[in-house]
Write a protein that holds these residues in place. Structure first.
Motif, PDB file in Angstrom:
ATOM      1  N   ASP A 121      18.690 105.212 163.395  1.00 26.06           N
ATOM      2  CA  ASP A 121      17.915 106.186 162.629  1.00 26.06           C
ATOM      3  C   ASP A 121      16.633 105.552 162.098  1.00 26.06           C
ATOM      4  O   ASP A 121      15.548 106.136 162.183  1.00 26.06           O
ATOM      5  N   VAL A 122      16.781 104.355 161.540  1.00 27.87           N
ATOM      6  CA  VAL A 122      15.632 103.649 160.979  1.00 27.87           C
ATOM      7  C   VAL A 122      14.631 103.315 162.083  1.00 27.87           C
ATOM      8  O   VAL A 122      13.426 103.531 161.939  1.00 27.87           O
ATOM      9  N   SER A 123      15.130 102.806 163.199  1.00 24.84           N
ATOM     10  CA  SER A 123      14.248 102.450 164.316  1.00 24.84           C
ATOM     11  C   SER A 123      13.523 103.676 164.860  1.00 24.84           C
ATOM     12  O   SER A 123      12.345 103.601 165.233  1.00 24.84           O
ATOM     13  N   PHE A 124      14.217 104.804 164.899  1.00 25.45           N
ATOM     14  CA  PHE A 124      13.597 106.046 165.379  1.00 25.45           C
ATOM     15  C   PHE A 124      12.424 106.430 164.491  1.00 25.45           C
ATOM     16  O   PHE A 124      11.333 106.751 164.986  1.00 25.45           O
ATOM     17  N   MET A 125      12.626 106.424 163.176  1.00 24.33           N
ATOM     18  CA  MET A 125      11.567 106.815 162.256  1.00 24.33           C
ATOM     19  C   MET A 125      10.397 105.832 162.314  1.00 24.33           C
ATOM     20  O   MET A 125       9.230 106.239 162.352  1.00 24.33           O
ATOM     21  N   GLN A 126      10.693 104.552 162.335  1.00 19.42           N
ATOM     22  CA  GLN A 126       9.630 103.549 162.414  1.00 19.42           C
ATOM     23  C   GLN A 126       8.853 103.695 163.721  1.00 19.42           C
ATOM     24  O   GLN A 126       7.615 103.636 163.739  1.00 19.42           O
ATOM     25  N   GLY A 127       9.589 103.869 164.816  1.00 22.38           N
ATOM     26  CA  GLY A 127       8.934 104.017 166.109  1.00 22.38           C
ATOM     27  C   GLY A 127       8.129 105.292 166.220  1.00 22.38           C
ATOM     28  O   GLY A 127       7.054 105.311 166.832  1.00 22.38           O
ATOM     29  N   MET A 128       8.618 106.371 165.612  1.00 28.55           N
ATOM     30  CA  MET A 128       7.898 107.647 165.689  1.00 28.55           C
ATOM     31  C   MET A 128       6.633 107.610 164.835  1.00 28.55           C
ATOM     32  O   MET A 128       5.635 108.279 165.165  1.00 28.55           O
ATOM     33  N   ILE A 129       6.622 106.847 163.753  1.00 23.20           N
ATOM     34  CA  ILE A 129       5.391 106.650 162.986  1.00 23.20           C
ATOM     35  C   ILE A 129       4.335 106.024 163.894  1.00 23.20           C
ATOM     36  O   ILE A 129       3.181 106.477 163.954  1.00 23.20           O
ATOM     37  N   HIS A 130       4.711 104.979 164.603  1.00 19.19           N
ATOM     38  CA  HIS A 130       3.816 104.306 165.542  1.00 19.19           C
ATOM     39  C   HIS A 130       3.362 105.270 166.638  1.00 19.19           C
ATOM     40  O   HIS A 130       2.180 105.321 167.002  1.00 19.19           O
ATOM     41  N   HIS A 131       4.295 106.054 167.153  1.00 21.13           N
ATOM     42  CA  HIS A 131       4.020 107.014 168.228  1.00 21.13           C
ATOM     43  C   HIS A 131       3.028 108.076 167.755  1.00 21.13           C
ATOM     44  O   HIS A 131       2.031 108.361 168.430  1.00 21.13           O
ATOM     45  N   HIS A 132       3.295 108.659 166.596  1.00 25.33           N
ATOM     46  CA  HIS A 132       2.405 109.684 166.041  1.00 25.33           C
ATOM     47  C   HIS A 132       0.998 109.136 165.787  1.00 25.33           C
ATOM     48  O   HIS A 132       0.001 109.845 165.945  1.00 25.33           O
ATOM     49  N   ALA A 133       0.926 107.874 165.352  1.00 27.88           N
ATOM     50  CA  ALA A 133      -0.373 107.292 165.021  1.00 27.88           C
ATOM     51  C   ALA A 133      -1.304 107.307 166.233  1.00 27.88           C
ATOM     52  O   ALA A 133      -2.504 107.542 166.090  1.00 27.88           O
ATOM     53  N   GLN A 134      -0.752 107.068 167.418  1.00 27.48           N
ATOM     54  CA  GLN A 134      -1.613 107.093 168.602  1.00 27.48           C
ATOM     55  C   GLN A 134      -2.087 108.516 168.908  1.00 27.48           C
ATOM     56  O   GLN A 134      -3.235 108.713 169.324  1.00 27.48           O
ATOM     57  N   ALA A 135      -1.242 109.502 168.697  1.00 29.46           N
ATOM     58  CA  ALA A 135      -1.665 110.888 168.918  1.00 29.46           C
ATOM     59  C   ALA A 135      -2.831 111.248 167.999  1.00 29.46           C
ATOM     60  O   ALA A 135      -3.789 111.922 168.411  1.00 29.46           O
ATOM     61  N   VAL A 136      -2.751 110.801 166.740  1.00 24.18           N
ATOM     62  CA  VAL A 136      -3.841 111.047 165.793  1.00 24.18           C
ATOM     63  C   VAL A 136      -5.114 110.352 166.274  1.00 24.18           C
ATOM     64  O   VAL A 136      -6.220 110.906 166.186  1.00 24.18           O
ATOM     65  N   GLU A 137      -4.975 109.148 166.798  1.00 24.62           N
ATOM     66  CA  GLU A 137      -6.141 108.422 167.320  1.00 24.62           C
ATOM     67  C   GLU A 137      -6.757 109.157 168.509  1.00 24.62           C
ATOM     68  O   GLU A 137      -7.989 109.219 168.650  1.00 24.62           O
ATOM     69  N   MET A 138      -5.929 109.731 169.364  1.00 17.38           N
ATOM     70  CA  MET A 138      -6.429 110.493 170.511  1.00 17.38           C
ATOM     71  C   MET A 138      -7.225 111.712 170.054  1.00 17.38           C
ATOM     72  O   MET A 138      -8.263 112.043 170.632  1.00 17.38           O
ATOM     73  N   VAL A 139      -6.754 112.373 169.007  1.00 15.35           N
ATOM     74  CA  VAL A 139      -7.491 113.530 168.483  1.00 15.35           C
ATOM     75  C   VAL A 139      -8.805 113.089 167.854  1.00 15.35           C
ATOM     76  O   VAL A 139      -9.813 113.801 167.938  1.00 15.35           O
ATOM     77  N   ASP A 140      -8.834 111.912 167.244  1.00 12.10           N
ATOM     78  CA  ASP A 140     -10.092 111.386 166.708  1.00 12.10           C
ATOM     79  C   ASP A 140     -11.144 111.306 167.818  1.00 12.10           C
ATOM     80  O   ASP A 140     -12.319 111.648 167.606  1.00 12.10           O
ATOM     81  N   LEU A 141     -10.750 110.870 169.003  1.00 10.62           N
ATOM     82  CA  LEU A 141     -11.675 110.800 170.138  1.00 10.62           C
ATOM     83  C   LEU A 141     -12.065 112.203 170.606  1.00 10.62           C
ATOM     84  O   LEU A 141     -13.211 112.445 170.983  1.00 10.62           O
TER      85      LEU A 141
END
Length: 232
Positions: free
Chosen positions: A69-89
């Motif tokens: 559960d912890v790894s999922f949440m930590q990993g999804m934070i990292h995953h979401h961060a890249q999506a936000v970066e893509m929208v910035d572009l």
């Protein structure tokens, strides 16, 4: 006043309206008595009824979370961060206004989800990021931190992100759509891996959150595939 998780309005053949509202897993104010807290309404999957989450279900972890559960949440934070970066572009390099509006809704919902995931981890006494990484701001990570962390399923490689950053206009829109479809598909893999892990996903709040990610990103993949077909 009810707090809504997210609402998705389906596209007509000629137009697209997506409303990805802020997720409603945020906790009620601790200073208010239970009776005064606003109900938390979670919309169901497309075609399904919404349901109201009780304050006890939302606020109180039933047990120490599983490592998965912890790894999922930590990993999804990292995953979401890249999506936000893509929208910035997308804001400066994309051509389609329809796609830009769609991207903004992804950024809004995923930024808020990052905040929720950090809060979920903090309340359970867990670090908000994976080992040997750091978060520079609530919406995501800088390039150095992103590079230092392992890629989650579906995340774009450095080469893919570089190609996206160099593209512009229709070519950028095409790369963004193919990249975000890949990205969203990876999130579905992460959810499935979580639910396939024995003993994981038993936390009621995490289960609803992960299910909501699965429902929403499946719907968004269908929308993006439709948009991609319209590209020359």
């Amino acid at each position: 006043m009810a707090i809504c998780v997210r609402s998705i309005l389906w596209a007509s053949p000629r137009s697209l309206t997506v409303a990805a509202l802020l997720p409603a897993f945020a906790l009620s104010q601790q200073t208010k008595p239970a009776a005064a807290r606003a109900p938390i309404v979670q919309p169901g999957a497309p075609g399904q009824k919404s349901k109201t989450l009780s304050p006890a279900t939302v606020r109180t972890p039933s047990r120490t979370p599983a490592e998965a559960d912890v790894s999922f949440m930590q990993g999804m934070i990292h995953h979401h961060a890249q999506a936000v970066e893509m929208v910035d572009l997308l804001r400066t390099r994309g051509e389609s206004r329809e796609l830009q509006a769609f991207g903004e809704r992804i950024a809004i919902s995923q930024t808020d989800e990052i905040k929720f995931m950090k809060q979920w981890l903090e309340e359970r006494g867990k670090p908000v990021t994976m080992a040997h990484s750091h978060m520079d701001h609530a919406a995501g990570m800088d390039h150095a931190a992103m590079a230092a962390m392992p890629l989650m399923p579906g995340m774009l490689t450095k080469e893919q992100m570089d190609a996206l950053a160099k593209a512009k206009g229709p070519e950028f829109d095409r790369l963004f759509l193919t990249g975000m479809i890949q990205h969203h598909t990876g999130a579905l893999v992460m959810v499935q891996d979580l639910f396939d892990t024995p003993g994981a996903g038993q936390d009621a709040v995490l289960y609803d959150f992960a299910t909501d990610i699965d429902n929403t990103q499946r719907a968004e993949i269908d929308i993006m595939r439709g948009m991609l077909k319209e590209k020359p």
